[in-house]
Every structure is written in C-alpha cells, then in structure tokens.
Design a protein around this motif. Structure first.
Motif, mmCIF file in Angstrom:
data_model
loop_
_atom_site.group_PDB
_atom_site.id
_atom_site.type_symbol
_atom_site.label_atom_id
_atom_site.label_comp_id
_atom_site.label_asym_id
_atom_site.label_seq_id
_atom_site.Cartn_x
_atom_site.Cartn_y
_atom_site.Cartn_z
ATOM 1 N N ASP A 245 0.221 11.168 -1.038
ATOM 2 C CA ASP A 245 -1.203 11.704 -1.097
ATOM 3 C C ASP A 245 -1.147 12.721 -2.392
ATOM 4 N N SER B 13 7.231 12.987 -4.342
ATOM 5 C CA SER B 13 7.159 11.560 -4.279
ATOM 6 C C SER B 13 8.477 10.900 -4.761
ATOM 7 N N VAL C 49 0.805 -1.220 0.119
ATOM 8 C CA VAL C 49 0.060 0.009 -0.075
ATOM 9 C C VAL C 49 0.824 1.164 0.047
ATOM 10 N N ASN D 19 -3.780 6.929 -0.253
ATOM 11 C CA ASN D 19 -4.266 8.253 0.032
ATOM 12 C C ASN D 19 -4.277 9.270 -1.073
ATOM 13 N N LYS E 84 -3.122 16.782 1.310
ATOM 14 C CA LYS E 84 -2.427 16.883 2.614
ATOM 15 C C LYS E 84 -3.303 17.462 3.611
ATOM 16 N N THR F 223 1.528 5.286 0.377
ATOM 17 C CA THR F 223 1.010 6.276 1.371
ATOM 18 C C THR F 223 1.027 7.899 0.815
ATOM 19 N N ASP G 58 7.266 5.502 -3.975
ATOM 20 C CA ASP G 58 5.733 5.448 -4.000
ATOM 21 C C ASP G 58 5.226 4.751 -5.052
ATOM 22 N N SER H 287 4.281 0.696 -5.167
ATOM 23 C CA SER H 287 3.161 0.199 -4.472
ATOM 24 C C SER H 287 1.920 -0.284 -5.391
#
Length: 188
Positions: free
Chosen positions: A16, A25, A12, A38, A43, A14, A30, A33
């Motif tokens: 956003d 990111s 997963v 999110n 944010k 994370t 990121d 995943s």
C-alpha cells in the motif's frame, strides 16, 4: 510471473501507499508484481474500509474483526509460541502518524516544522511532542532513502488526492538528501 504469463494472468501486488512511503516493501518482491492494486491507498484507510465492511457484511464480521485485531506484520520471521514476532509498528512507528505526515508533505509540500505543529494539534491527547518528533524524523529519513524503490514500482491506481507513482504525481530523485528537512525539524 512466468506462471501468470503462461496462464494469461497477472501478478497483483499488495503493497500500500504507507509501505511504499516508508520503503517497508520487499525490493524485487512487491516490485515484481504486474499491478499494485493497493498502492494508492494508505494503510489507515485500508483499516477504515475493513471496519466499514464489518457493518456491511455481518456474515464475515468475525473474520474482518480478527484481521483488524492482528498487528501489522510482514511475517518474515518465524512465529514464537504462536505469536507474531515481527510487528511493523514497533519498528517503524504508528501508521496513523506516518499517513498523517505523508499526506501533508505530499499534498501541500508542508515543511517539517508545520507538519509537527499540525500533528501536535491533531494528536494532542495521544502523543507528546517528543514522540511525534521521533516518528517524524524516522518518516523523513525513510521516505527520502527509499525513493529508489518507488522509482521502479509497478503501476497502480490513484485513489485519493495524493499518490507516489513516479509516472504521475510524484517525481523525486533517488539520491535526494534529507538533511535540510531533518535540520528544519530539529529547529522546531
């Protein structure tokens, strides 16, 4: 990801929506995943949800308040004397502004001049015009230059009225040019 597949789980992400908009990111971090839980939440909304949870869950309110008091940071650099040495908002600017810019740009296709006008009205007691223009300019440059990251991001839920998923709401070429937007902002 190999371990998740072996165990029948999922990885997963994370990141956003705000981080995705600014390209804040880690490419191949990121993005590796299997689901970005999110990605549909800016944010500032995550911060409001944590504030709400403080009232609803008093047993863990100390932990939640500590989270809110901690500066946003990817914590990629070593701490210095137990202090976070990389504070995101000192580098990319206030997320409350970026989320405001993002919403108006994506929801209505609002031009930079109007976004600046709306921001001057909404944040009149917090930021002067020069500061708003500085962070809007940075937002535009980062938003356009980081589309390549959004083009390959994993699926995630659409939570509100806007989303940056390349498979749904937001389609933008990775080589889109920001210059006309910057020129329009400079004329404001």
């Amino acid at each position: 990801m190999n371990l998740a597949n072996k165990l029948g789980g999922i990885v997963v992400g994370t990141g956003d929506m705000s981080e995705s908009a600014l390209g804040w990111s880690t490419y191949n971090g990121d993005h590796m995943s299997m689901y970005a839980i999110n990605i549909g939440i800016p944010k500032t909304l995550i911060q409001y949800i944590v504030e709400w949870a403080v009232e609803i869950y008093p047993v863990i309110s100390d932990v939640l308040l500590d989270i809110l008091a901690t500066p946003v940071s990817p914590e990629l650099l070593p701490h210095s004397d137990d202090e976070i040495s990389q504070k995101t908002e000192e580098i990319v600017g206030p997320y409350e502004l970026h989320d405001f810019f993002l919403y108006h740009m994506i929801k209505s296709g609002t031009a930079p001049q109007k976004i600046l006008f709306l921001a001057k009205t909404a944040f009149k007691n917090r930021y002067d015009e020069g500061t708003l223009k500085k962070w809007l300019r940075l937002f535009l440059k980062r938003f356009f230059s980081q589309q390549f990251k959004r083009s390959c991001m994993p699926d995630g839920p659409k939570v509100g009225t806007i989303a940056l998923s390349p498979r749904g709401d937001w389609r933008m070429p990775s080589d889109a040019e920001v210059q006309i937007w910057i020129e329009a902002l400079e004329e404001a």
